[in-house]
Motif scaffolding. Structure first.
Motif, mmCIF file in Angstrom:
data_model
loop_
_atom_site.group_PDB
_atom_site.id
_atom_site.type_symbol
_atom_site.label_atom_id
_atom_site.label_comp_id
_atom_site.label_asym_id
_atom_site.label_seq_id
_atom_site.Cartn_x
_atom_site.Cartn_y
_atom_site.Cartn_z
ATOM 1 N N ALA A 35 31.796 42.166 51.525
ATOM 2 C CA ALA A 35 32.444 42.185 50.209
ATOM 3 C C ALA A 35 32.140 40.909 49.426
ATOM 4 O O ALA A 35 31.884 40.939 48.222
ATOM 5 N N PHE A 36 32.155 39.788 50.144
ATOM 6 C CA PHE A 36 31.949 38.491 49.500
ATOM 7 C C PHE A 36 30.529 38.371 48.957
ATOM 8 O O PHE A 36 30.313 38.016 47.801
ATOM 9 N N VAL A 37 29.551 38.683 49.818
ATOM 10 C CA VAL A 37 28.154 38.504 49.448
ATOM 11 C C VAL A 37 27.701 39.557 48.431
ATOM 12 O O VAL A 37 26.894 39.270 47.543
ATOM 13 N N ALA A 38 28.232 40.777 48.544
ATOM 14 C CA ALA A 38 27.832 41.859 47.627
ATOM 15 C C ALA A 38 28.499 41.735 46.261
ATOM 16 O O ALA A 38 28.242 42.543 45.365
ATOM 17 N N GLY A 39 29.376 40.742 46.096
ATOM 18 C CA GLY A 39 29.899 40.431 44.774
ATOM 19 C C GLY A 39 31.125 41.199 44.328
ATOM 20 O O GLY A 39 31.441 41.219 43.144
ATOM 21 N N PHE A 40 31.854 41.835 45.279
ATOM 22 C CA PHE A 40 33.048 42.574 44.849
ATOM 23 C C PHE A 40 34.305 42.125 45.598
ATOM 24 O O PHE A 40 35.315 42.810 45.581
ATOM 25 N N TYR A 41 34.242 40.953 46.238
ATOM 26 C CA TYR A 41 35.373 40.471 47.042
ATOM 27 C C TYR A 41 36.636 40.266 46.199
ATOM 28 O O TYR A 41 37.706 40.750 46.549
ATOM 29 N N GLU A 42 36.487 39.572 45.060
ATOM 30 C CA GLU A 42 37.669 39.271 44.243
ATOM 31 C C GLU A 42 38.248 40.541 43.618
ATOM 32 O O GLU A 42 39.469 40.681 43.505
ATOM 33 N N GLU A 43 37.385 41.485 43.223
ATOM 34 C CA GLU A 43 37.892 42.759 42.688
ATOM 35 C C GLU A 43 38.624 43.534 43.783
ATOM 36 O O GLU A 43 39.647 44.178 43.538
ATOM 37 N N PHE A 44 38.107 43.466 45.008
ATOM 38 C CA PHE A 44 38.728 44.135 46.153
ATOM 39 C C PHE A 44 40.132 43.572 46.399
ATOM 40 O O PHE A 44 41.108 44.321 46.525
ATOM 41 N N ILE A 45 40.245 42.248 46.436
ATOM 42 C CA ILE A 45 41.543 41.598 46.666
ATOM 43 C C ILE A 45 42.493 41.887 45.504
ATOM 44 O O ILE A 45 43.674 42.214 45.704
ATOM 45 N N TYR A 46 41.979 41.812 44.267
ATOM 46 C CA TYR A 46 42.802 42.071 43.087
ATOM 47 C C TYR A 46 43.336 43.503 43.103
ATOM 48 O O TYR A 46 44.507 43.749 42.798
ATOM 49 N N SER A 47 42.468 44.459 43.468
ATOM 50 C CA SER A 47 42.869 45.873 43.478
ATOM 51 C C SER A 47 43.942 46.128 44.540
ATOM 52 O O SER A 47 44.911 46.858 44.292
ATOM 53 N N LEU A 48 43.768 45.542 45.725
ATOM 54 C CA LEU A 48 44.766 45.707 46.791
ATOM 55 C C LEU A 48 46.097 45.081 46.400
ATOM 56 O O LEU A 48 47.164 45.591 46.732
ATOM 57 N N LYS A 49 46.023 43.980 45.651
ATOM 58 C CA LYS A 49 47.238 43.299 45.203
ATOM 59 C C LYS A 49 48.063 44.200 44.272
ATOM 60 O O LYS A 49 49.291 44.080 44.191
ATOM 61 N N LYS A 50 47.379 45.129 43.599
ATOM 62 C CA LYS A 50 48.087 46.014 42.660
ATOM 63 C C LYS A 50 48.913 47.093 43.378
ATOM 64 O O LYS A 50 49.661 47.817 42.739
ATOM 65 N N VAL A 51 48.735 47.204 44.704
ATOM 66 C CA VAL A 51 49.596 48.113 45.471
ATOM 67 C C VAL A 51 50.919 47.379 45.688
ATOM 68 O O VAL A 51 51.135 46.686 46.683
ATOM 69 N N ASN A 52 51.814 47.490 44.723
ATOM 70 C CA ASN A 52 53.065 46.731 44.721
ATOM 71 C C ASN A 52 54.217 47.627 44.255
ATOM 72 O O ASN A 52 54.085 48.847 44.177
ATOM 73 N N LYS A 53 55.329 46.992 43.932
ATOM 74 C CA LYS A 53 56.529 47.725 43.528
ATOM 75 C C LYS A 53 56.284 48.589 42.284
ATOM 76 O O LYS A 53 56.731 49.737 42.213
ATOM 77 N N THR A 54 55.546 48.048 41.332
ATOM 78 C CA THR A 54 55.237 48.809 40.108
ATOM 79 C C THR A 54 54.421 50.055 40.433
ATOM 80 O O THR A 54 54.671 51.144 39.885
ATOM 81 N N ALA A 55 53.434 49.910 41.330
ATOM 82 C CA ALA A 55 52.584 51.035 41.716
ATOM 83 C C ALA A 55 53.405 52.146 42.373
ATOM 84 O O ALA A 55 53.245 53.332 42.046
ATOM 85 N N PHE A 56 54.304 51.773 43.283
ATOM 86 C CA PHE A 56 55.134 52.769 43.960
ATOM 87 C C PHE A 56 56.103 53.447 42.995
ATOM 88 O O PHE A 56 56.401 54.632 43.127
ATOM 89 N N LYS A 57 56.566 52.692 41.988
ATOM 90 C CA LYS A 57 57.464 53.267 40.977
ATOM 91 C C LYS A 57 56.727 54.354 40.177
ATOM 92 O O LYS A 57 57.263 55.434 39.930
ATOM 93 N N LEU A 58 55.473 54.054 39.826
ATOM 94 C CA LEU A 58 54.652 55.045 39.113
ATOM 95 C C LEU A 58 54.411 56.275 39.988
ATOM 96 O O LEU A 58 54.484 57.415 39.520
ATOM 97 N N LEU A 59 54.162 56.040 41.275
ATOM 98 C CA LEU A 59 53.876 57.133 42.202
ATOM 99 C C LEU A 59 55.086 58.042 42.385
ATOM 100 O O LEU A 59 54.979 59.270 42.295
ATOM 101 N N PHE A 60 56.253 57.430 42.620
ATOM 102 C CA PHE A 60 57.469 58.214 42.872
ATOM 103 C C PHE A 60 57.987 58.911 41.619
ATOM 104 O O PHE A 60 58.713 59.904 41.706
#
Length: 338
Positions: A35-60
């Motif tokens: 992920a780091f070398v292929a250039g998408f590490y920070e987007e990967f971490i940022y996207s996973l970070k969005k799995v939070n309380k707001t995301a679950f509220k939208l889902l439910f």
């Protein structure tokens, strides 16, 4: 980010997922490095970070489209699709190649780690006392982990949950191999071989209309272990991503130098010239897993003699470096486009 991806980008994203999945399966290799070398590490971490309380509220609340967009769903779904496909295909091929061409495969991985060190270091300019200190700590931790002796297998569900949390570290923390950590914790075979085989056998039986596995206590135990391990992995993935997102935002230079240290330290784990040490039972016979493969205990490293095989291995090390440089070239191209 989602709308700007071309069909080619999407295909390459699945291929990156294949690479991450294969790397995570191999002890000593970290999917996070891909992920780091292929250039998408920070987007990967940022996207996973969005799995939070707001995301679950939208889902439910049934707002599935908003949930999908909020968590960068297209990016994550394509990446995880690649990882899942990899686990049941590429990783099987890797198992075969390591069994028959072990020296050359480890040489490629060693070259990829060397290439990753070059990649991270060449653009890193913020060297000072703090970053040198974090680099040293990262190296010491990486080397220290590679020489630890493994624990015994433990199927206690709380420990299995903890193993799940730790195992995903290889996806989120470059240089930190989740598979190798599972070997040290004694649960590599239980969690990445036996439980996965139990799931595969169960699916096969269900397709045939055979539900007798409900009466198989050992099968139910393994499926329970796999469920808890998966829950631990998801928990670890979300937790690590929040933590890494926080420290990358506030302490980026220190974090990057520590990651570089981890990767340098992991060279000891992927050193190509090593003898595999297998676990023995009390009578001195090899312990076998559910697929009748010998259970790895650790590795004994040595300096090779200069011969034809060694020269071939050195050639494969350079191949590994070239693979990483190609990934870096594509990563830079992708970043420019997006």
């Amino acid at each position: 980010m989602q709308s700007t991806r071309t069909l080619t980008d999407k295909i390459f994203l699945i291929l990156k997922g294949l690479g991450m999945g294969a790397a995570n399966k191999v002890p000593g290799v970290s999917g996070g490095v891909v992920a780091f070398v292929a250039g998408f590490y920070e987007e990967f971490i940022y996207s996973l970070k969005k799995v939070n309380k707001t995301a679950f509220k939208l889902l439910f609340n049934g707002r599935f489209k908003s949930f999908y967009q909020y968590i960068n769903g297209r990016f994550l779904s394509l990446l995880f699709l690649g990882m899942i496909v990899s686990y049941f295909s590429i990783s099987k091929l890797l198992d075969y190649l390591i069994k028959h061409y072990e020296l050359y495969i480890w040489s490629v991985f060693f070259g990829m780690i060397v290439g990753s060190i070059y990649y991270i270091n060449k653009d890193f300019k913020d060297w000072n006392f703090k970053t040198y200190a974090s680099l040293a700590i990262g190296i010491l931790l990486g080397v220290g982990i590679s020489f630890l002796n493994p624990a015994k297998e433990n199927d206690n569900l709380w420990f299995v949950f903890f193993c799940g949390i730790i195992s995903v570290s290889g996806m989120t923390l470059p240089g930190f191999s989740g598979s190798f950590i599972l070997i040290l914790l004694g649960n590599y075979v239980l969690l990445l071989v036996d439980s996965v085989n139990a799931l595969s056998d169960t699916f096969t039986e269900i397709i045939r209309g055979d539900f007798s596995f409900f009466e198989n206590s050992e099968r139910i135990r393994m499926l329970k272990v796999l469920v808890i391990f998966t829950l631990g992995s998801v928990t670890g993935l979300v937790t690590f991503s929040h933590m890494l997102s926080y420290i990358l935002k506030r302490y980026k230079s220190i974090t990057l130098s520590a990651i570089l240290g981890f990767i340098i330290g992991s060279l000891g784990v992927v050193w190509p010239w090593k003898k595999t040490i297998y676990k023995l039972d009390e009578s001195g016979h090899f312990l076998l897993d559910s697929t009748q493969q010998k259970v790895i205990e650790n590795y004994q490293r040595y300096i090779p003699n200069l011969n034809t095989e060694t020269y071939y291995a050195i050639g494969f090390i350079f191949l590994g470096i070239i693979i990483v440089l190609a990934l870096e070239w594509y990563g830079q191209k992708t970043r420019k486009v997006t």
